[in-house]
Design a protein around this motif. Structure first.
Motif, PDB file in Angstrom:
ATOM      1  N   MET A  52       5.120   2.407   8.488  1.00 49.25           N
ATOM      2  CA  MET A  52       4.896   0.868   9.423  1.00 49.25           C
ATOM      3  C   MET A  52       4.713  -0.061   8.685  1.00 49.25           C
ATOM      4  O   MET A  52       4.752  -0.743   9.954  1.00 49.25           O
ATOM      5  N   TRP A  53       3.646   0.058   7.663  1.00 54.71           N
ATOM      6  CA  TRP A  53       3.254  -1.315   7.184  1.00 54.71           C
ATOM      7  C   TRP A  53       4.720  -2.300   6.626  1.00 54.71           C
ATOM      8  O   TRP A  53       4.553  -3.177   7.274  1.00 54.71           O
ATOM      9  N   THR A  54       6.187  -2.134   6.554  1.00 54.49           N
ATOM     10  CA  THR A  54       7.233  -2.216   6.185  1.00 54.49           C
ATOM     11  C   THR A  54       7.329  -3.472   7.413  1.00 54.49           C
ATOM     12  O   THR A  54       7.346  -4.717   7.034  1.00 54.49           O
ATOM     13  N   LEU A  55       7.901  -2.666   8.561  1.00 56.73           N
ATOM     14  CA  LEU A  55       8.016  -3.375   9.895  1.00 56.73           C
ATOM     15  C   LEU A  55       6.795  -3.503  10.509  1.00 56.73           C
ATOM     16  O   LEU A  55       7.235  -5.303  10.832  1.00 56.73           O
ATOM     17  N   ALA A  56       6.135  -4.082   9.931  1.00 52.82           N
ATOM     18  CA  ALA A  56       4.654  -4.457  10.440  1.00 52.82           C
ATOM     19  C   ALA A  56       4.985  -6.166  10.025  1.00 52.82           C
ATOM     20  O   ALA A  56       4.815  -7.116  10.495  1.00 52.82           O
ATOM     21  N   GLN A  57       4.901  -5.974   8.745  1.00 47.69           N
ATOM     22  CA  GLN A  57       5.146  -7.316   8.122  1.00 47.69           C
ATOM     23  C   GLN A  57       6.287  -8.244   7.654  1.00 47.69           C
ATOM     24  O   GLN A  57       6.214  -9.585   8.471  1.00 47.69           O
ATOM     25  N   ILE A  61       2.959  -8.527  12.596  1.00 43.39           N
ATOM     26  CA  ILE A  61       3.094  -7.905  13.375  1.00 43.39           C
ATOM     27  C   ILE A  61       1.031  -7.193  12.952  1.00 43.39           C
ATOM     28  O   ILE A  61       0.588  -6.612  11.813  1.00 43.39           O
ATOM     29  N   VAL A  62       0.142  -8.189  12.816  1.00 44.72           N
ATOM     30  CA  VAL A  62      -1.242  -8.136  12.363  1.00 44.72           C
ATOM     31  C   VAL A  62      -1.669  -6.536  13.145  1.00 44.72           C
ATOM     32  O   VAL A  62      -3.474  -6.367  12.383  1.00 44.72           O
ATOM     33  N   THR A 113       0.032  -5.480   2.479  1.00 43.92           N
ATOM     34  CA  THR A 113      -0.427  -4.317   0.898  1.00 43.92           C
ATOM     35  C   THR A 113      -1.647  -3.487   1.050  1.00 43.92           C
ATOM     36  O   THR A 113      -2.095  -2.576   0.924  1.00 43.92           O
ATOM     37  N   ILE A 114      -3.152  -4.389   1.996  1.00 40.06           N
ATOM     38  CA  ILE A 114      -4.063  -4.516   1.568  1.00 40.06           C
ATOM     39  C   ILE A 114      -4.385  -3.677   2.856  1.00 40.06           C
ATOM     40  O   ILE A 114      -5.090  -2.240   2.968  1.00 40.06           O
ATOM     41  N   ALA A 115      -4.057  -3.685   3.961  1.00 39.98           N
ATOM     42  CA  ALA A 115      -3.903  -2.547   5.233  1.00 39.98           C
ATOM     43  C   ALA A 115      -3.667  -0.902   4.728  1.00 39.98           C
ATOM     44  O   ALA A 115      -3.697  -0.458   4.966  1.00 39.98           O
ATOM     45  N   LYS A 116      -2.356  -1.673   4.040  1.00 37.98           N
ATOM     46  CA  LYS A 116      -1.706   0.054   4.138  1.00 37.98           C
ATOM     47  C   LYS A 116      -2.797   0.784   2.818  1.00 37.98           C
ATOM     48  O   LYS A 116      -2.719   2.069   3.215  1.00 37.98           O
ATOM     49  N   ALA A 117      -2.840   0.346   1.467  1.00 37.75           N
ATOM     50  CA  ALA A 117      -3.424   0.694   1.194  1.00 37.75           C
ATOM     51  C   ALA A 117      -5.120   1.224   1.426  1.00 37.75           C
ATOM     52  O   ALA A 117      -5.394   2.319   1.167  1.00 37.75           O
ATOM     53  N   ASN A 118      -5.635   0.508   2.122  1.00 36.97           N
ATOM     54  CA  ASN A 118      -7.007   1.497   3.522  1.00 36.97           C
ATOM     55  C   ASN A 118      -6.788   1.932   4.633  1.00 36.97           C
ATOM     56  O   ASN A 118      -7.867   2.103   4.928  1.00 36.97           O
ATOM     57  N   GLY A 119      -5.520   2.011   4.888  1.00 40.33           N
ATOM     58  CA  GLY A 119      -5.025   3.311   5.993  1.00 40.33           C
ATOM     59  C   GLY A 119      -5.856   1.723   7.680  1.00 40.33           C
ATOM     60  O   GLY A 119      -6.300   2.794   8.224  1.00 40.33           O
ATOM     61  N   TYR A 160     -17.291   4.120  12.856  1.00 41.18           N
ATOM     62  CA  TYR A 160     -17.249   5.415  12.764  1.00 41.18           C
ATOM     63  C   TYR A 160     -15.861   5.652  12.888  1.00 41.18           C
ATOM     64  O   TYR A 160     -14.094   5.428  13.127  1.00 41.18           O
ATOM     65  N   TYR A 161     -15.679   7.315  12.605  1.00 42.66           N
ATOM     66  CA  TYR A 161     -14.689   8.285  11.930  1.00 42.66           C
ATOM     67  C   TYR A 161     -14.189   9.803  12.373  1.00 42.66           C
ATOM     68  O   TYR A 161     -15.811  10.095  12.217  1.00 42.66           O
ATOM     69  N   ASN A 162     -13.202  10.529  12.079  1.00 42.37           N
ATOM     70  CA  ASN A 162     -13.124  11.335  12.212  1.00 42.37           C
ATOM     71  C   ASN A 162     -13.174  12.363  10.998  1.00 42.37           C
ATOM     72  O   ASN A 162     -12.209  11.655  10.622  1.00 42.37           O
ATOM     73  N   GLY A 163     -13.957  13.158  11.143  1.00 45.34           N
ATOM     74  CA  GLY A 163     -13.981  13.082   9.391  1.00 45.34           C
ATOM     75  C   GLY A 163     -15.244  13.326   8.789  1.00 45.34           C
ATOM     76  O   GLY A 163     -16.023  12.828   8.823  1.00 45.34           O
ATOM     77  N   THR A 164     -15.589  13.956   7.654  1.00 44.91           N
ATOM     78  CA  THR A 164     -16.816  13.491   7.707  1.00 44.91           C
ATOM     79  C   THR A 164     -16.386  13.319   5.712  1.00 44.91           C
ATOM     80  O   THR A 164     -17.842  12.563   5.624  1.00 44.91           O
ATOM     81  N   ALA A 165     -15.416  11.619   6.020  1.00 44.40           N
ATOM     82  CA  ALA A 165     -15.939  10.796   4.854  1.00 44.40           C
ATOM     83  C   ALA A 165     -15.060   9.968   5.642  1.00 44.40           C
ATOM     84  O   ALA A 165     -13.785   9.832   6.687  1.00 44.40           O
ATOM     85  N   PRO A 166     -15.596   8.045   5.580  1.00 42.11           N
ATOM     86  CA  PRO A 166     -15.630   7.254   5.549  1.00 42.11           C
ATOM     87  C   PRO A 166     -14.233   6.362   5.853  1.00 42.11           C
ATOM     88  O   PRO A 166     -14.037   5.843   5.270  1.00 42.11           O
ATOM     89  N   VAL A 167     -13.052   7.045   5.786  1.00 44.60           N
ATOM     90  CA  VAL A 167     -11.764   6.717   5.025  1.00 44.60           C
ATOM     91  C   VAL A 167     -10.813   6.743   6.385  1.00 44.60           C
ATOM     92  O   VAL A 167     -10.871   7.073   7.629  1.00 44.60           O
ATOM     93  N   GLY A 168      -9.803   5.658   6.350  1.00 48.52           N
ATOM     94  CA  GLY A 168      -8.509   5.716   7.232  1.00 48.52           C
ATOM     95  C   GLY A 168      -9.763   4.347   8.674  1.00 48.52           C
ATOM     96  O   GLY A 168     -10.764   4.434   7.567  1.00 48.52           O
ATOM     97  N   GLY A 169      -8.190   4.556   9.479  1.00 49.33           N
ATOM     98  CA  GLY A 169      -8.886   3.937  10.432  1.00 49.33           C
ATOM     99  C   GLY A 169     -10.100   4.289  11.370  1.00 49.33           C
ATOM    100  O   GLY A 169     -10.245   5.263  11.368  1.00 49.33           O
TER     101      GLY A 169
END
Length: 413
Positions: A52-57, A61-62, A113-119, A160-169
């Motif tokens: 998806m990030w290759t297509l966005a780049q 698309i931001v 690249t940063i967005a992809k690495a950090n979800g 706020y995140y779904n799951g017990t770790a604040p990772v991804g979007g």
């Protein structure tokens, strides 16, 4: 006539059935795709075998969550296969006023690249205190220190995140004036699950400098950072618990970041801080053989944050049932003395007497260890061969209860 027509129709159907059936052409790389109703950037990327990030780049698309019917997307060529992701790099803590474009320029990488690495699902959203992995980035020079006249944001930027770790979007972003939440058996929002969620808040504040007392009440776990320094880690399942701890903060702008998770049951987090005094003076470097540098602590073991400093000509004290200094308790305190001393090249007897515990170092060598409750009635000595020159002497002491006494000296042998 009707019979003849029926025969013709049947023969036509048989001829069509006998023709080879050709499959619908597969999408080609390097072409253009027109977005259809119900499609998403993710589903289009899967269709063409790219990420998806290759297509966005490729299409600038931001916000990958937003494509529209009729939008013409360029499909990258070269087999539609994206390059392998860059290796993990350093971590960047977002400062107040930064955006993803500026951060990407600083490290010489692109925003996708940063967005992809950090979800990240929206390149327009970063917040102060957010910790971003910068793939393949060499350490960059630190940004200039914030001006002491900078203004606090006055709000906590929350995610706020779904799951017990604040990772991804995040599934929800919302600012708050304070962190004072008691959700009980509920959740922060209808979009956030009742159990098994996490959150991250960050706020930039201009501090006048000094010692600040932080108070955190939490059920279940939390972590607290001041800039890049973690000052509390209670990341565990627990009933509602209050933690109070002191942090020395220099004058200027600093980012406070708090991460939180709720596993199940009651969900609570409350956080506040207040200034309680000036920063303690830096520990003086040991000087010559004139005096001892003394540090006293209101805890039963010395640490790196002394509560009182003195210079003292001798190490010979009998405080009885009293305290050694204002602000130090009569029981349950400790002390550390340091001194540089010139010795001759010969044997010396180092002697101690204490009520309660004492230990002695010569340079980095622990030569006497009596770290236990004692009545101070016994004198202990140890012979040590000293080389000629200056040596660093360190003595530590603790008082349990009742009388307080400590004495340390040395004699030539």
């Amino acid at each position: 006539m009707r019979k003849t027509l029926g025969v013709i129709i049947v023969l036509g159907i048989l001829v069509l059935a006998a023709l080879p059936v050709s499959a619908a052409p597969l999408p080609q790389c390097g072409g253009t795709h027109v977005v259809q109703r119900g499609e998403t950037l993710s589903s289009i990327a899967v269709r063409y075998g790219i990420n998806m990030w290759t297509l966005a780049q490729t299409n600038g698309i931001v916000n990958p969550n937003h494509v529209y019917v009729g939008q013409r997307l360029t499909i990258p060529g070269s087999g539609c296969q994206a390059a392998a992701p860059a290796a993990s790099g350093r971590v960047h803590v977002v400062q107040y006023g930064e955006n993803l474009t500026g951060i990407a320029q600083r490290y010489g990488v692109n925003v996708w690249t940063i967005a992809k690495a950090n979800g990240m699902s929206n390149l327009n959203f970063v917040y102060a205190g957010q910790r971003l992995t910068i793939p393949g980035a060499a350490p960059a020079p630190a940004p200039a220190a914030a001006s002491s006249s900078a203004v606090s944001t006055g709000a906590w930027q929350g995610a706020y995140y779904n799951g017990t770790a604040p990772v991804g979007g995040p599934i929800l972003t919302r600012n708050s004036r304070t962190i004072n939440f008691h959700w009980g058996l509920g959740s922060p929002d209808a979009r956030v699950p009742v159990d098994g969620f996490s959150a991250r808040w960050a706020s930039t504040t201009n501090f006048v400098g000094g010692v600040y007392r932080f108070t955190l009440t939490v059920d279940d776990g939390a972590k607290v950072w001041v800039d890049e320094q973690q000052v509390l880690d209670v990341w565990k399942v627990q009933a509602e618990t209050t933690y109070t701890f002191d942090v020395t903060i220099a004058k200027g702008n600093h980012v406070i970041t708090i991460e939180y998770f709720d596993e199940s049951g009651t969900a609570t987090i409350q956080f506040a801080f207040k200034r309680i005094g000036n920063a303690p003076p830096a520990a003086p470097a040991p000087v010559g053989d004139a005096v001892w540098q003394a540090a006293y602590y209101d805890t039963p073991a010395p640490d790196d944050d002394a509560d009182a400093w003195f210079t003292q000509p001798t190490l010979d004290f009998n405080w009885g049932g009293g305290a050694p200094a204002a602000g130090i308790p009569a029981d349950g305190f400790s002390a550390r003395w340091t001194r540089n001393v010139g010795f001759e090249g010969r044997t010396y007897a180092f002697c101690i007497r204490a009520d309660d515990g004492i230990r002695v170092w010569v340079d980095d060598n622990l030569i006497m260890d009596e770290w236990h409750i004692s009545d101070g009635s016994v004198t202990s000595c140890r012979n040590v061969g000293m080389t000629a020159g200056m040596h660093y002497i360190k003595v530590e002491y603790y008082e349990d209860t009742a009388n307080a006494l400590v004495k340390m000296w040395w004699e030539k042998r």
